[in-house]
Design a protein around this motif. Structure first.
Motif, PDB file in Angstrom:
ATOM      1  N   ALA A 302       0.794  -1.220   0.000  1.00  0.00           N
ATOM      2  CA  ALA A 302       0.000   0.000   0.000  1.00  0.00           C
ATOM      3  C   ALA A 302       0.834   1.282   0.000  1.00  0.00           C
ATOM      4  O   ALA A 302       0.476   2.242  -0.687  1.00  0.00           O
ATOM      5  CB  ALA A 302      -0.956  -0.023   1.191  1.00  0.00           C
ATOM      6  N   PRO A 303       1.955   1.367   0.743  1.00  0.00           N
ATOM      7  CA  PRO A 303       2.709   2.628   0.735  1.00  0.00           C
ATOM      8  C   PRO A 303       3.151   3.057  -0.669  1.00  0.00           C
ATOM      9  O   PRO A 303       3.149   4.256  -0.987  1.00  0.00           O
ATOM     10  CB  PRO A 303       3.914   2.329   1.637  1.00  0.00           C
ATOM     11  N   GLU A 304       3.501   2.102  -1.521  1.00  0.00           N
ATOM     12  CA  GLU A 304       3.936   2.453  -2.871  1.00  0.00           C
ATOM     13  C   GLU A 304       2.777   2.909  -3.749  1.00  0.00           C
ATOM     14  O   GLU A 304       2.997   3.522  -4.798  1.00  0.00           O
ATOM     15  CB  GLU A 304       4.644   1.252  -3.517  1.00  0.00           C
ATOM     16  N   ALA A 305       1.556   2.634  -3.343  1.00  0.00           N
ATOM     17  CA  ALA A 305       0.392   3.040  -4.134  1.00  0.00           C
ATOM     18  C   ALA A 305      -0.119   4.429  -3.769  1.00  0.00           C
ATOM     19  O   ALA A 305      -0.935   4.998  -4.504  1.00  0.00           O
ATOM     20  CB  ALA A 305      -0.734   2.030  -3.953  1.00  0.00           C
ATOM     21  N   VAL A 306       0.346   4.988  -2.672  1.00  0.00           N
ATOM     22  CA  VAL A 306      -0.202   6.269  -2.206  1.00  0.00           C
ATOM     23  C   VAL A 306      -0.060   7.371  -3.254  1.00  0.00           C
ATOM     24  O   VAL A 306      -1.046   8.095  -3.538  1.00  0.00           O
ATOM     25  CB  VAL A 306       0.452   6.679  -0.877  1.00  0.00           C
ATOM     26  N   PRO A 307       1.102   7.588  -3.876  1.00  0.00           N
ATOM     27  CA  PRO A 307       1.180   8.646  -4.896  1.00  0.00           C
ATOM     28  C   PRO A 307       0.242   8.404  -6.075  1.00  0.00           C
ATOM     29  O   PRO A 307      -0.298   9.363  -6.647  1.00  0.00           O
ATOM     30  CB  PRO A 307       2.652   8.590  -5.345  1.00  0.00           C
ATOM     31  N   LEU A 308       0.034   7.154  -6.432  1.00  0.00           N
ATOM     32  CA  LEU A 308      -0.871   6.842  -7.531  1.00  0.00           C
ATOM     33  C   LEU A 308      -2.310   7.164  -7.143  1.00  0.00           C
ATOM     34  O   LEU A 308      -3.086   7.674  -7.965  1.00  0.00           O
ATOM     35  CB  LEU A 308      -0.755   5.362  -7.899  1.00  0.00           C
ATOM     36  N   LEU A 309      -2.693   6.864  -5.918  1.00  0.00           N
ATOM     37  CA  LEU A 309      -4.030   7.180  -5.444  1.00  0.00           C
ATOM     38  C   LEU A 309      -4.263   8.688  -5.412  1.00  0.00           C
ATOM     39  O   LEU A 309      -5.345   9.170  -5.772  1.00  0.00           O
ATOM     40  CB  LEU A 309      -4.244   6.593  -4.047  1.00  0.00           C
ATOM     41  N   GLU A 310      -3.259   9.430  -5.008  1.00  0.00           N
ATOM     42  CA  GLU A 310      -3.403  10.885  -4.949  1.00  0.00           C
ATOM     43  C   GLU A 310      -3.583  11.498  -6.330  1.00  0.00           C
ATOM     44  O   GLU A 310      -4.312  12.488  -6.492  1.00  0.00           O
ATOM     45  CB  GLU A 310      -2.182  11.496  -4.254  1.00  0.00           C
ATOM     46  N   ALA A 311      -2.983  10.889  -7.347  1.00  0.00           N
ATOM     47  CA  ALA A 311      -3.049  11.444  -8.701  1.00  0.00           C
ATOM     48  C   ALA A 311      -4.319  11.067  -9.444  1.00  0.00           C
ATOM     49  O   ALA A 311      -4.676  11.692 -10.440  1.00  0.00           O
ATOM     50  CB  ALA A 311      -1.827  10.987  -9.500  1.00  0.00           C
ATOM     51  N   ALA A 312      -5.020  10.050  -8.971  1.00  0.00           N
ATOM     52  CA  ALA A 312      -6.161   9.513  -9.710  1.00  0.00           C
ATOM     53  C   ALA A 312      -7.426  10.326  -9.462  1.00  0.00           C
ATOM     54  O   ALA A 312      -7.618  10.921  -8.398  1.00  0.00           O
ATOM     55  CB  ALA A 312      -6.408   8.063  -9.315  1.00  0.00           C
ATOM     56  N   ASP A 313      -8.307  10.338 -10.461  1.00  0.00           N
ATOM     57  CA  ASP A 313      -9.642  10.912 -10.307  1.00  0.00           C
ATOM     58  C   ASP A 313     -10.657   9.859  -9.872  1.00  0.00           C
ATOM     59  O   ASP A 313     -11.694  10.192  -9.301  1.00  0.00           O
ATOM     60  CB  ASP A 313     -10.108  11.525 -11.633  1.00  0.00           C
ATOM     61  N   ALA A 314     -10.406   8.595 -10.189  1.00  0.00           N
ATOM     62  CA  ALA A 314     -11.306   7.500  -9.822  1.00  0.00           C
ATOM     63  C   ALA A 314     -10.487   6.222  -9.736  1.00  0.00           C
ATOM     64  O   ALA A 314      -9.365   6.146 -10.269  1.00  0.00           O
ATOM     65  CB  ALA A 314     -12.433   7.350 -10.835  1.00  0.00           C
ATOM     66  N   ILE A 315     -11.060   5.224  -9.068  1.00  0.00           N
ATOM     67  CA  ILE A 315     -10.310   4.002  -8.763  1.00  0.00           C
ATOM     68  C   ILE A 315     -11.180   2.783  -9.066  1.00  0.00           C
ATOM     69  O   ILE A 315     -12.388   2.782  -8.797  1.00  0.00           O
ATOM     70  CB  ILE A 315      -9.918   3.962  -7.270  1.00  0.00           C
ATOM     71  N   VAL A 316     -10.568   1.757  -9.627  1.00  0.00           N
ATOM     72  CA  VAL A 316     -11.151   0.417  -9.682  1.00  0.00           C
ATOM     73  C   VAL A 316     -10.271  -0.477  -8.832  1.00  0.00           C
ATOM     74  O   VAL A 316      -9.052  -0.527  -9.046  1.00  0.00           O
ATOM     75  CB  VAL A 316     -11.219  -0.130 -11.120  1.00  0.00           C
ATOM     76  N   VAL A 317     -10.867  -1.202  -7.891  1.00  0.00           N
ATOM     77  CA  VAL A 317     -10.072  -2.085  -7.047  1.00  0.00           C
ATOM     78  C   VAL A 317     -10.772  -3.430  -6.943  1.00  0.00           C
ATOM     79  O   VAL A 317     -11.978  -3.502  -6.765  1.00  0.00           O
ATOM     80  CB  VAL A 317      -9.843  -1.468  -5.646  1.00  0.00           C
ATOM     81  N   GLY A 318      -9.987  -4.494  -7.120  1.00  0.00           N
ATOM     82  CA  GLY A 318     -10.543  -5.828  -6.941  1.00  0.00           C
ATOM     83  C   GLY A 318     -10.163  -6.874  -7.953  1.00  0.00           C
ATOM     84  O   GLY A 318      -9.964  -8.040  -7.582  1.00  0.00           O
ATOM     85  N   PRO A 319     -10.072  -6.566  -9.256  1.00  0.00           N
ATOM     86  CA  PRO A 319      -9.778  -7.632 -10.223  1.00  0.00           C
ATOM     87  C   PRO A 319      -8.433  -8.306  -9.939  1.00  0.00           C
ATOM     88  O   PRO A 319      -7.378  -7.652  -9.965  1.00  0.00           O
ATOM     89  CB  PRO A 319      -9.747  -6.883 -11.563  1.00  0.00           C
ATOM     90  N   GLY A 320      -8.463  -9.584  -9.630  1.00  0.00           N
ATOM     91  CA  GLY A 320      -7.237 -10.320  -9.335  1.00  0.00           C
ATOM     92  C   GLY A 320      -6.529  -9.852  -8.087  1.00  0.00           C
ATOM     93  O   GLY A 320      -5.343 -10.133  -7.902  1.00  0.00           O
TER      94      GLY A 320
END
Length: 496
Positions: A302-320
């Protein structure tokens, strides 16, 4: 607002029937109108048929069958009329209908377990929309005989044994070739087992305008393709990728990269200006080869995903995503990011296990019946026995827009407004990865600023219509989830 045809519960349609009679239309006249409409459908569909077997139970459904038998005899057809309820036990309009059939020269034969169905076409007027419990004898045996004989079947109002409210089979149900339904269309004809039992559906209003009764709020509406155009208006000529939304897809635990790749590619095809993929590092090469337009990032937690989450307008989470620590951490971070979000697949399984407590302010959850059962702590049969109620329960529990998948997929919230039902789709969609493509489509719409309810409705229709177009081109067998993205793109651009 969805302009599609309204769908009602059985009691609502019975109330429409009562009001029509109270307003001055004689009940028997309404019955005759229904029978005439059904008989016209029968003759148009099977013009060469010279004989019918009409099976009648009790009540108004049987009355329709008796009137149809009289109409057939008057037209010179040979009519075998089998009565599962003795004529002397009928009352009201059904008794009048039986007298009409007898006056037309139709012999009324009591049903026996040894009865042989002789007609070229079978008319199912056994059980109507009032059925609530399991089908019992002698109706059970008659339904099984109809299904076994292998001849065309017209069901009057609803296939006998099908629940009008849920589409559940109540022990046994007729598999019709055509169903002619009256006054108000019924939810159960379009969802659950309904689509597999109804055959071709013909809706006859019989002069009744259901929507004129504003106090009878439909339980659902058929999804209309106008929702797609409403969700995706034309872009300004000076649009750039930054105007079209940035979607982040999170998924693809080690060894499970395909689902997230399908979702990301579908999102790119549906017009998200930028698509990023946070996945296990081992899947980077496969993503670059499959779709280099997707900005893939290998994340170990999760820590490596934080910058990506901040840059996104929307999120899909779950596939695989998996249900291990990697997936749990990423799901927790995604839900806490406060962005519009689609939760699918293993994200739903983790939510059902109670491992994740965060809730985003606006999100779509997309369970199939098994996942819905886990979210509700019940079983799949209970979900399928009340798809509309199950959807509303999940929506209330999670404060989310819910897309309940399956035949006759439904979208809705816990707000009392009619659900939206998908009238499209086909059996070719019974293959792996279809839900992943759907989640990517939904995420692309969210990233482009579409509100969650409209995104779920339009995305559901885009997905199913794309599958229909793919099947028209090459058939059902062998349809792959990855085939849908190009067709969905055409539909999104109004060239499908």
């Amino acid at each position: 607002m969805n302009p599609g045809r309204p769908l009602y519960l059985a009691e609502q349609v019975r109330e429409l029937d009562r009001r029509t009679i109270a307003a001055g239309t004689e009940g028997f006249a309404l019955m005759q109108r229904a029978a005439q409409a059904a008989f016209r459908v029968l003759r148009a569909r099977w013009p060469e048929a010279r004989s019918l077997s009409v099976l009648c139970g009790a009540g108004n459904n049987a009355g329709d069958g008796y009137v149809m038998a009289a109409l057939a005899a008057e037209e010179g057809l040979a009519v075998q009329l089998l009565a599962l309820r003795p004529v002397e036990r009928l009352d009201g309009d059904a008794a009048r209908a039986a007298q009409l059939a007898a006056s037309a020269g139709v012999a009324i034969t009591p049903w026996t377990a040894q009865a042989v169905l002789e007609g070229e076409v079978i008319v199912d007027a056994l059980l109507g929309t009032g059925l609530s419990g399991e089908v019992r004898e002698p109706f059970l045996g008659a339904i099984r005989r109809i299904n076994a004989v292998g001849r065309p079947v017209l069901s009057v109002d609803i296939p006998s044994g099908l629940c009008a409210d849920s589409g559940a089979v109540l022990g046994a149900a007729v598999s019709a070739s055509i169903t002619v339904t009256f006054i108000g269309d019924k939810l159960g004809l379009h969802t659950g087992a309904g689509p597999a039992r109804v055959g071709e559906l013909r809706f006859k209003r019989l002069g009744v305008d259901a929507e004129a009764h504003g106090d009878l709020v439909p339980v659902a509406r058929l999804g209309d393709e106008a929702l797609i155009a409403g969700a995706l208006p034309a872009r300004p000529r000076n649009a750039h990728k930054g105007d079209c939304g940035h979607l982040l897809v999170i998924g693809g635990a080690p060894g499970f990269g395909g689902a997230a790749l399908l979702a990301a590619e579908a999102a790119a095809r549906l017009g998200a200006g930028k698509v990023s993929l946070a996945t296990a590092p081992e899947h980077i090469t496969a993503s670059l080869v499959r779709c280099p337009e997707v900005m893939v990032h290998g994340v170990r937690g999760a820590p490596e995903a934080v910058p990506l989450l901040e840059a996104a307008d929307a999120i899909v989470v779950g596939p695989g995503l998996g249900q291990g620590p990697w997936g749990q951490g990423l799901l927790q971070a995604a839900l806490a990011a406060g962005k519009p979000l689609v939760a699918d697949a293993d994200a739903l399984n983790l939510l059902a296990r109670g491992r994740i407590q965060a809730r985003p302010p606006a999100w779509i959850v997309t369970p199939h019946p098994g996942e819905a059962a886990r979210l509700l702590g019940g079983d799949t049969a209970s979900v399928q026995g009340d798809r509309a109620g199950s959807l509303r329960a999940i929506a209330a529990d999670f404060a989310a827009v819910v897309l309940l998948k399956g035949a006759g997929s439904l979208v809705g919230e816990d707000d009392g407004a009619p659900l939206t039902l998908c009238p499209f789709g086909n059996p070719g969609m019974a293959s792996g990865g279809m839900g992943d493509v759907l989640s990517g489509i939904l995420g692309a719409l969210l990233a482009q600023g579409v509100a969650p309810r409209l995104a779920a409705e339009a995305g559901m229709l885009l997905h199913a219509r794309a599958a229909d177009l793919a099947v028209q081109a090459e058939g059902e067998r062998g349809l792959l989830a990855g085939d849908l993205a190009s067709y969905a793109r055409r539909l999104a651009n109004g060239v499908g």
